[in-house]
Write a protein that holds these residues in place. Structure first.
Motif, PDB file in Angstrom:
ATOM      1  N   UNK A   1      -3.217   6.425   8.643  1.00 33.06           N
ATOM      2  CA  UNK A   1      -3.939   7.434   7.864  1.00 33.06           C
ATOM      3  C   UNK A   1      -3.430   8.850   8.138  1.00 33.06           C
ATOM      4  N   UNK A   2      -3.249   9.273   9.405  1.00 26.38           N
ATOM      5  CA  UNK A   2      -2.732  10.631   9.638  1.00 26.38           C
ATOM      6  C   UNK A   2      -1.371  10.870   8.986  1.00 26.38           C
ATOM      7  N   UNK A   3      -0.528   9.835   8.919  1.00 26.45           N
ATOM      8  CA  UNK A   3       0.782  10.012   8.300  1.00 26.45           C
ATOM      9  C   UNK A   3       0.656  10.219   6.794  1.00 26.45           C
ATOM     10  N   UNK A   4      -0.283   9.512   6.160  1.00 22.08           N
ATOM     11  CA  UNK A   4      -0.531   9.739   4.738  1.00 22.08           C
ATOM     12  C   UNK A   4      -1.008  11.175   4.504  1.00 22.08           C
ATOM     13  N   UNK A   5      -1.907  11.656   5.365  1.00 22.01           N
ATOM     14  CA  UNK A   5      -2.446  13.005   5.226  1.00 22.01           C
ATOM     15  C   UNK A   5      -1.347  14.049   5.420  1.00 22.01           C
ATOM     16  N   UNK A   6      -0.525  13.841   6.448  1.00 23.27           N
ATOM     17  CA  UNK A   6       0.580  14.780   6.714  1.00 23.27           C
ATOM     18  C   UNK A   6       1.545  14.814   5.547  1.00 23.27           C
ATOM     19  N   UNK A   7       1.832  13.649   4.978  1.00 22.29           N
ATOM     20  CA  UNK A   7       2.755  13.581   3.838  1.00 22.29           C
ATOM     21  C   UNK A   7       2.179  14.351   2.652  1.00 22.29           C
ATOM     22  N   UNK A   8       0.894  14.164   2.373  1.00 21.10           N
ATOM     23  CA  UNK A   8       0.254  14.861   1.259  1.00 21.10           C
ATOM     24  C   UNK A   8       0.249  16.366   1.484  1.00 21.10           C
TER      25      UNK A   8
ATOM     26  N   UNK B   1       0.833  -1.206   0.000  1.00 24.97           N
ATOM     27  CA  UNK B   1       0.000   0.000   0.000  1.00 24.97           C
ATOM     28  C   UNK B   1       0.869   1.258   0.000  1.00 24.97           C
ATOM     29  N   UNK B   2       1.963   1.250   0.756  1.00 29.40           N
ATOM     30  CA  UNK B   2       2.880   2.396   0.763  1.00 29.40           C
ATOM     31  C   UNK B   2       3.548   2.574  -0.601  1.00 29.40           C
ATOM     32  N   UNK B   3       3.882   1.473  -1.246  1.00 33.21           N
ATOM     33  CA  UNK B   3       4.482   1.540  -2.577  1.00 33.21           C
ATOM     34  C   UNK B   3       3.533   2.195  -3.573  1.00 33.21           C
ATOM     35  N   UNK B   4       2.282   1.752  -3.585  1.00 29.99           N
ATOM     36  CA  UNK B   4       1.319   2.321  -4.529  1.00 29.99           C
ATOM     37  C   UNK B   4       0.913   3.742  -4.140  1.00 29.99           C
ATOM     38  N   UNK B   5       0.992   4.070  -2.861  1.00 31.12           N
ATOM     39  CA  UNK B   5       0.757   5.447  -2.427  1.00 31.12           C
ATOM     40  C   UNK B   5       1.805   6.373  -3.040  1.00 31.12           C
ATOM     41  N   UNK B   6       3.078   5.957  -2.979  1.00 31.14           N
ATOM     42  CA  UNK B   6       4.140   6.753  -3.579  1.00 31.14           C
ATOM     43  C   UNK B   6       3.986   6.838  -5.093  1.00 31.14           C
ATOM     44  N   UNK B   7       3.613   5.723  -5.714  1.00 32.11           N
ATOM     45  CA  UNK B   7       3.416   5.727  -7.162  1.00 32.11           C
ATOM     46  C   UNK B   7       2.309   6.698  -7.562  1.00 32.11           C
ATOM     47  N   UNK B   8       1.294   6.794  -6.724  1.00 29.98           N
ATOM     48  CA  UNK B   8       0.143   7.636  -7.052  1.00 29.98           C
ATOM     49  C   UNK B   8       0.404   9.113  -6.806  1.00 29.98           C
ATOM     50  N   UNK B   9       1.093   9.423  -5.707  1.00 38.38           N
ATOM     51  CA  UNK B   9       1.171  10.818  -5.277  1.00 38.38           C
ATOM     52  C   UNK B   9       2.576  11.427  -5.317  1.00 38.38           C
ATOM     53  N   UNK B  10       3.565  10.630  -5.687  1.00 42.12           N
ATOM     54  CA  UNK B  10       4.920  11.180  -5.724  1.00 42.12           C
ATOM     55  C   UNK B  10       5.519  11.086  -7.123  1.00 42.12           C
ATOM     56  N   UNK B  11       5.444   9.901  -7.734  1.00 40.77           N
ATOM     57  CA  UNK B  11       6.011   9.705  -9.069  1.00 40.77           C
ATOM     58  C   UNK B  11       4.945  10.025 -10.120  1.00 40.77           C
ATOM     59  N   UNK B  12       4.570  11.298 -10.169  1.00 41.36           N
ATOM     60  CA  UNK B  12       3.440  11.707 -11.000  1.00 41.36           C
ATOM     61  C   UNK B  12       3.746  11.648 -12.492  1.00 41.36           C
ATOM     62  N   UNK B  13       5.030  11.658 -12.828  1.00 34.12           N
ATOM     63  CA  UNK B  13       5.376  11.657 -14.241  1.00 34.12           C
ATOM     64  C   UNK B  13       5.177  10.304 -14.899  1.00 34.12           C
ATOM     65  N   UNK B  14       5.004   9.261 -14.101  1.00 36.58           N
ATOM     66  CA  UNK B  14       4.863   7.915 -14.644  1.00 36.58           C
ATOM     67  C   UNK B  14       3.432   7.679 -15.133  1.00 36.58           C
ATOM     68  N   UNK B  15       3.294   7.134 -16.334  1.00 32.80           N
ATOM     69  CA  UNK B  15       1.975   6.818 -16.876  1.00 32.80           C
ATOM     70  C   UNK B  15       1.332   5.654 -16.127  1.00 32.80           C
ATOM     71  N   UNK B  16       2.148   4.866 -15.444  1.00 32.18           N
ATOM     72  CA  UNK B  16       1.638   3.685 -14.760  1.00 32.18           C
ATOM     73  C   UNK B  16       0.948   4.019 -13.455  1.00 32.18           C
ATOM     74  N   UNK B  17       0.884   5.313 -13.092  1.00 34.58           N
ATOM     75  CA  UNK B  17       0.258   5.699 -11.832  1.00 34.58           C
ATOM     76  C   UNK B  17      -1.263   5.750 -11.931  1.00 34.58           C
TER      77      UNK B  17
END
Length: 262
Positions: free
Chosen positions: A193-200, A152-168
């Motif tokens: 959940x709070x850590x995800x929110x803080x990171x975003x 879940x943490x891996x896909x969280x980073x893929x979704x919200x950090x590596x935005x340039x990737x088409x695979x997100x």
């Protein structure tokens, strides 16, 4: 290390770690209390179609016969094993399998965070870490939850950090799915959940609330957990009935706070 060698290396780690945990599982045939509970809840789902302690085993509480205090994923997977064979021999493979899959999860996560070299070392260390080998050989939630949480943490980073990737495109959906699987394995992951929110908020500011991917992740999580909340409402008259069940467990067994039984 090239792609082919990396793939071979990870498969080797998975197979060797899996076999090592299987050896530990059969070398310690006396099961922990929680292992017997999860196995019997799985059998109960198959035989009676109920997720409860009404049939002479487990953490039976007169006021709360349903088994809400026990996260349902491990018993559900145990029930799938029981569908194919009533022999408990095969249940010894379930814990080692779930924990060994975590090797791929930690490689993907570390590779995105620190690079390939660190990821290779991380996967190797994780595969043979004594705590991982011992507890991963058992039908328990402790190591299995890490597998789903790391994915879940891996896909969280893929979704919200590596935005340039088409695979997100599907990453936020997969994030919600794997986080729900982690929740179904051990309720306390909800504290992530709070850590995800803080990171975003740190990376995007208040603009993260306008990110459509965030709501795709939330929606996939909600759709996954909705049947469980419905079950809790029907059994306990509350969608958070599993929390009431955990409170009942702390009262019955004593000396532990209610969140201990999550």
């Amino acid at each position: 290390m090239g792609y082919a060698k990396t793939k071979t290396y990870l498969i080797f780690l998975f197979v060797f770690s899996f076999l090592l945990k299987i050896a530990f599982a059969f070398l310690s045939p006396v099961k922990y209390w929680d292992e017997t509970i999860y196995a019997n809840l799985g059998k109960n789902l198959v035989v009676y179609g109920e997720y409860s302690f009404l049939h002479g085993f487990g953490d039976f509480y007169p006021n709360l016969p349903a088994a809400g205090a026990r996260p349902p994923l491990i018993p559900f997977l145990a029930s799938l094993v029981s569908l194919f064979s009533k022999d408990i021999f095969w249940l010894d493979f379930l814990g080692p399998l779930l924990s060994s899959i975590g090797i791929f999860a930690i490689y993907l996560l570390a590779n995105n965070l620190f690079g390939k070299e660190v990821a290779l070392y991380s996967a190797g260390i994780y595969a043979f870490l004594p705590l991982n080998v011992f507890w991963g050989s058992k039908l328990l939630t402790d190591i299995s939850v890490l597998t789903f949480l790391m994915f879940s943490c891996y896909f969280f980073l893929k979704a919200f950090y590596y935005k340039e990737s088409k695979r997100t495109y599907f990453s936020p959906i997969l994030f919600g799915i794997f986080f729900s699987l982690a929740f179904f394995t051990r309720y306390t992951v909800i504290w992530m959940v709070p850590f995800f929110v803080i990171w975003l908020f740190y990376n995007e500011g208040i603009a993260f609330l306008r990110n459509k991917k965030l709501y795709a992740g939330i929606l996939s999580f909600v759709l996954m957990v909705l049947p469980w909340f419905i079950f809790n409402y029907l059994e306990y008259n509350s969608v958070f009935g599993f929390m009431h069940s955990s409170l009942e467990a702390s009262v019955r067994w004593g000396s532990k706070p209610y969140w201990y039984y999550f």
